[in-house]
Design a protein around this motif. Structure first.
Motif, PDB file in Angstrom:
ATOM      1  N   LEU A  89       0.802  -1.216   0.000  1.00  0.00           N
ATOM      2  CA  LEU A  89       0.000   0.000   0.000  1.00  0.00           C
ATOM      3  C   LEU A  89       0.841   1.275   0.000  1.00  0.00           C
ATOM      4  CD1 LEU A  89      -2.790  -0.966   2.554  1.00  0.00           C
ATOM      5  CD2 LEU A  89      -2.951  -0.907   0.070  1.00  0.00           C
ATOM      6  N   VAL A  90       2.160   1.145   0.160  1.00  0.00           N
ATOM      7  CA  VAL A  90       3.023   2.313   0.276  1.00  0.00           C
ATOM      8  C   VAL A  90       4.157   2.218  -0.739  1.00  0.00           C
ATOM      9  CG1 VAL A  90       4.460   3.673   1.837  1.00  0.00           C
ATOM     10  CG2 VAL A  90       2.503   2.420   2.744  1.00  0.00           C
ATOM     11  N   ALA A  91       4.387   3.320  -1.452  1.00  0.00           N
ATOM     12  CA  ALA A  91       5.486   3.369  -2.412  1.00  0.00           C
ATOM     13  C   ALA A  91       6.286   4.646  -2.201  1.00  0.00           C
ATOM     14  CB  ALA A  91       4.954   3.311  -3.842  1.00  0.00           C
ATOM     15  N   ASP A  92       7.518   4.638  -2.651  1.00  0.00           N
ATOM     16  CA  ASP A  92       8.369   5.820  -2.590  1.00  0.00           C
ATOM     17  C   ASP A  92       8.878   6.082  -3.992  1.00  0.00           C
ATOM     18  OD1 ASP A  92      10.045   7.877  -1.941  1.00  0.00           O
ATOM     19  OD2 ASP A  92      10.964   6.878  -0.223  1.00  0.00           O
ATOM     20  N   GLY A  93       8.616   7.297  -4.499  1.00  0.00           N
ATOM     21  CA  GLY A  93       8.930   7.593  -5.886  1.00  0.00           C
ATOM     22  C   GLY A  93      10.317   8.119  -6.141  1.00  0.00           C
ATOM     23  N   ARG A  94      11.101   8.386  -5.095  1.00  0.00           N
ATOM     24  CA  ARG A  94      12.447   8.907  -5.314  1.00  0.00           C
ATOM     25  C   ARG A  94      13.361   8.477  -4.177  1.00  0.00           C
ATOM     26  NH1 ARG A  94       9.398  13.993  -4.857  1.00  0.00           N
ATOM     27  NH2 ARG A  94       9.357  14.642  -2.678  1.00  0.00           N
ATOM     28  N   GLU A  95      14.639   8.426  -4.489  1.00  0.00           N
ATOM     29  CA  GLU A  95      15.633   8.022  -3.499  1.00  0.00           C
ATOM     30  C   GLU A  95      15.846   9.121  -2.467  1.00  0.00           C
ATOM     31  OE1 GLU A  95      19.154   7.001  -5.617  1.00  0.00           O
ATOM     32  OE2 GLU A  95      18.329   5.121  -6.384  1.00  0.00           O
ATOM     33  N   PRO A  96      16.228   8.781  -1.256  1.00  0.00           N
ATOM     34  CA  PRO A  96      16.350   7.419  -0.722  1.00  0.00           C
ATOM     35  C   PRO A  96      14.974   6.809  -0.450  1.00  0.00           C
ATOM     36  CG  PRO A  96      16.721   9.002   1.039  1.00  0.00           C
ATOM     37  CD  PRO A  96      16.543   9.803  -0.228  1.00  0.00           C
ATOM     38  N   TYR A  97      14.823   5.526  -0.698  1.00  0.00           N
ATOM     39  CA  TYR A  97      13.540   4.858  -0.527  1.00  0.00           C
ATOM     40  C   TYR A  97      13.317   4.535   0.952  1.00  0.00           C
ATOM     41  CZ  TYR A  97      14.037   4.389  -5.558  1.00  0.00           C
ATOM     42  OH  TYR A  97      14.211   4.660  -6.889  1.00  0.00           O
ATOM     43  N   VAL A  98      12.466   5.322   1.572  1.00  0.00           N
ATOM     44  CA  VAL A  98      12.181   5.159   3.003  1.00  0.00           C
ATOM     45  C   VAL A  98      10.678   5.008   3.160  1.00  0.00           C
ATOM     46  CG1 VAL A  98      12.348   6.181   5.298  1.00  0.00           C
ATOM     47  CG2 VAL A  98      14.175   6.567   3.622  1.00  0.00           C
ATOM     48  N   LYS A  99      10.237   3.888   3.720  1.00  0.00           N
ATOM     49  CA  LYS A  99       8.812   3.624   3.848  1.00  0.00           C
ATOM     50  C   LYS A  99       8.491   3.097   5.251  1.00  0.00           C
ATOM     51  CE  LYS A  99       8.635   0.755   0.357  1.00  0.00           C
ATOM     52  NZ  LYS A  99       8.064  -0.134  -0.677  1.00  0.00           N
ATOM     53  N   ASP A 100       7.367   3.552   5.771  1.00  0.00           N
ATOM     54  CA  ASP A 100       6.809   3.002   7.004  1.00  0.00           C
ATOM     55  C   ASP A 100       5.405   2.522   6.643  1.00  0.00           C
ATOM     56  OD1 ASP A 100       5.738   2.392   9.449  1.00  0.00           O
ATOM     57  OD2 ASP A 100       5.977   4.384  10.323  1.00  0.00           O
ATOM     58  N   ASP A 101       5.247   1.215   6.493  1.00  0.00           N
ATOM     59  CA  ASP A 101       3.974   0.687   6.001  1.00  0.00           C
ATOM     60  C   ASP A 101       3.014   0.304   7.120  1.00  0.00           C
ATOM     61  OD1 ASP A 101       5.419  -1.513   6.903  1.00  0.00           O
ATOM     62  OD2 ASP A 101       4.526  -2.865   5.420  1.00  0.00           O
ATOM     63  N   GLU A 102       3.338   0.680   8.351  1.00  0.00           N
ATOM     64  CA  GLU A 102       2.465   0.300   9.473  1.00  0.00           C
ATOM     65  C   GLU A 102       1.402   1.365   9.718  1.00  0.00           C
ATOM     66  OE1 GLU A 102       3.177  -0.441  14.169  1.00  0.00           O
ATOM     67  OE2 GLU A 102       4.033  -1.933  12.814  1.00  0.00           O
TER      68      GLU A 102
END
Length: 222
Positions: A163-176
């Motif tokens: 459900l979560v994407a990152d479109g540019r670097e650095p790729y940092v995601k918190d999917d909780e």
């Protein structure tokens, strides 16, 4: 649908608060008026003028009181607010140990930071609208405080990386996704506080309708 499934499936447990906890919720409208003067939309780029309203913007507040301490959390459906606006909101309310003002960072509301006017050298901020936002945020806090009632808090969390994407670097995601529900003694819900670290910009740069984006539909569903 995936987000809503997460909300329903989040494993929940009660938080035992001692001394007793009281909570109140309230919302005030901050939807801009379209047509009287230009409303420059925040995010994506300059010279994006609003042509209408798709769904309303709001200032939503929750007030928590326990053990003689009272705090307020208020979130506005806007790209952001600078610290001087936050201080003006705090100055309009009394009797709080702390007041946290935040935004959903939506890209479909008015410019409130001065970065997205008709061109790169012009602000898009309407001072009268910004003043109204600050007043309505404070009004939401006061209204929530007036509704304080005994509550039991229940906490749940779930995650889904799809459900979560990152479109540019650095790729940092918190999917909780984290959900805090408050219930009256006996079980009837009072309100829900949701934290999900995602970016409400799904309508894209060509949209010219005021909207609070997917937070609007998440709230309606809840």
């Amino acid at each position: 649908p995936g987000l809503f499934a997460l909300l329903l499936l989040a494993s929940a447990y009660v938080i035992r608060a001692a001394p007793p906890l009281r909570v109140g919720f309230a919302v005030e409208d901050i939807t801009p008026t379209i047509g009287e003067r230009p409303v420059w939309m925040a995010g994506f780029g300059n010279n994006r003028q609003a042509t209408g309203v798709h769904d309303p913007l709001g200032a939503r507040a929750v007030v928590l009181e326990s053990g003689g301490q009272r705090i307020a959390l208020v979130s506005v459906d806007l790209v952001g607010l600078f610290h001087d606006s936050v201080e003006r909101v705090r100055a309009q309310v009394e009797g709080f140990d702390y007041v946290l003002v935040s935004s959903t960072h939506v890209h479909e509301g008015p410019d409130t930071m001065g970065l997205w006017g008709p061109n790169s050298g012009s602000t898009g901020v309407d001072p009268d609208y910004l003043s109204r936002v600050e007043s309505q945020a404070a009004a939401a806090i006061r209204a929530a405080a007036a509704k304080l009632e005994l509550a039991e808090p229940f906490f749940g969390a779930a995650s889904d990386e799809s459900l979560v994407a990152d479109g540019r670097e650095p790729y940092v995601k918190d999917d909780e996704i984290r959900v805090l529900q408050f219930r009256r003694p006996g079980g009837k819900p009072i309100g829900i506080l949701v934290q999900w670290n995602c970016h409400p910009e799904t309508l894209g740069s060509k949209n010219t309708l005021i909207s609070s984006d997917f937070p609007n539909y998440t709230r309606d569903y809840l």
